[in-house]
Enzyme design. Structure first.
Site, mmCIF file in Angstrom:
data_model
loop_
_atom_site.group_PDB
_atom_site.id
_atom_site.type_symbol
_atom_site.label_atom_id
_atom_site.label_comp_id
_atom_site.label_asym_id
_atom_site.label_seq_id
_atom_site.Cartn_x
_atom_site.Cartn_y
_atom_site.Cartn_z
ATOM 1 N N ASP A 93 0.999 -1.351 0.467
ATOM 2 C CA ASP A 93 0.238 -0.342 0.520
ATOM 3 C C ASP A 93 0.922 1.286 -0.053
ATOM 4 O O ASP A 93 2.353 1.500 0.912
ATOM 5 C CB ASP A 93 -0.547 0.509 0.688
ATOM 6 C CG ASP A 93 -2.003 -1.089 1.308
ATOM 7 O OD1 ASP A 93 -2.188 -2.008 0.319
ATOM 8 O OD2 ASP A 93 -2.851 -1.755 2.156
ATOM 9 N N ARG A 94 0.642 2.283 -0.171
ATOM 10 C CA ARG A 94 0.939 3.423 -0.836
ATOM 11 C C ARG A 94 1.176 3.861 0.658
ATOM 12 O O ARG A 94 2.873 4.647 0.869
ATOM 13 C CB ARG A 94 0.103 4.442 -1.303
ATOM 14 C CG ARG A 94 0.352 6.187 -1.042
ATOM 15 C CD ARG A 94 -0.621 6.997 -1.903
ATOM 16 N NE ARG A 94 -0.104 8.731 -1.515
ATOM 17 C CZ ARG A 94 -0.667 9.457 -1.771
ATOM 18 N NH1 ARG A 94 -1.884 9.822 -1.655
ATOM 19 N NH2 ARG A 94 -0.561 10.449 -1.447
#
Length: 343
Positions: A165-166
């Site tokens: 995930d970012r």
């Protein structure tokens, strides 16, 4: 939106040279690409999707269907597997400059150089910072992979092996050869790649809750935001947890995902009664506000290690990503000790 067209000349080049030409501004005509060992066995549709970045898939399948793409002067179906020495004819195709690589002098790009944990001729392991996506899109002009392609402009091949995930930091593996990518994808499918994450969760994690088996279902809201929830209609998902330390109402835990679903550790933590600190999707607004008062400005989830068999060998390798200043400062503020992290 500015565009450019391959027009007016014929070239014979390697498939990897073609990828770099996607960002050029010159005009070329029909292009011929000779398949090398690294592309041997790849489906022709996937080959075109990879090397004609910015071209919609519908357009790629249309030029295949109409016979504009030829292999050794013959029409081929999308599922045709390329062979070493095949000559692929690619017609003029409009390419969007929106996929141009970022300037390597940008601070966020230069930062990636300092985050590299390991690099050889076949792969890169990077300690991805929180807040940087693994690839561009969804409002992001570029991500880790585009930044690394800018930094390694002479690299023939750079592709993400997996994603995180970012807002998650930590170990991210990038392949520099297609054979490495295929080998690691096979290990991921066989669930032989071992990943360990470190998380600070909001709550006292029950020491006996060492495994969560809960199916996960992806939803997309009207805003386009993706969320995941535990649902019987979802895909089987398993995460193993280990409590490392607790203090007050927070816990430092280790999480090992057995499956690799979107937001898996985040949703399983919430399902276990202790969402991850700073999780804007799965922590309540009230708890987010309390976390913010403690100085938490990011998702407290870190991909601490990754282990796998180095493709093409029997050698077992494992890489570790230091927690970094942000998470270390949060641990100090919460009086949690990370010396219990086990290698």
């Amino acid at each position: 939106m500015d565009e450019f067209l391959f027009g007016l000349s014929t070239f014979k080049m390697s498939n990897d040279t073609l990828r770099r030409m996607n960002h050029a501004t010159q005009n070329f005509s029909v292009t011929f690409v000779e398949v090398d060992e690294d592309t041997h066995g790849q489906r022709v549709d996937n080959f075109l999707i990879t090397h004609l970045k910015g071209v919609p898939k519908s357009r790629i399948y249309r030029i295949l269907r109409k016979g504009e793409v030829r292999v050794n002067k013959k029409r081929v179906k999308p599922e045709y597997k390329l062979q070493n020495g095949d000559l692929v004819r690619i017609p003029p195709v409009r390419m969007s400059e929106a996929n141009a690589l970022p300037n390597r002098e940008l601070s966020d790009v230069k930062l990636l150089e300092d985050c590299i944990l390991y690099e050889d001729k076949s792969l890169i392991v990077i300690n991805k910072p929180s807040g940087i996506a693994v690839h561009g899109g969804s409002g992001q002009s570029f991500g880790v992979i585009e930044g690394l392609r800018a930094l390694r402009s002479d690299a023939k091949f750079l592709e993400l092996v997996h994603r995180i995930d970012r807002d998650t930091s930590g170990c991210l593996v990038i392949a520099k050869k297609r054979s490495i990518l295929k080998g690691l994808h096979q290990q991921l499918a066989e669930k032989s790649v071992k990943k360990q994450y470190i998380a600070i969760v909001d709550g006292l994690w029950p020491s006996r809750l060492d495994t969560i088996k809960a199916p996960l279902l992806k939803n997309q809201l009207r805003s386009g935001e993706r969320v995941v929830r535990v649902d019987a209609a979802g895909k089987p998902s398993i995460t193993k947890f280990q409590v490392l330390e607790q203090n007050g109402s927070v816990s430092l835990v280790k999480a090992a995902p057995i499956t690799g679903r979107t937001h898996q550790i985040r949703v399983h933590s919430q399902f276990g009664g202790a969402p991850i600190l700073g999780d804007t999707k799965y922590q309540t607004p009230e708890r987010l506000a309390l976390a913010s008062n403690l100085g938490v400005r990011r998702l407290c989830l870190h991909a601490y290690s990754i282990a796998f068999t180095y493709p093409g060998t029997s050698k077992q390798v494992e890489f570790f990503a230091p927690l970094g200043g942000e998470l270390t400062a949060i641990l100090d503020k919460l009086s949690l000790n990370d010396t219990n992290l086990l290698r």
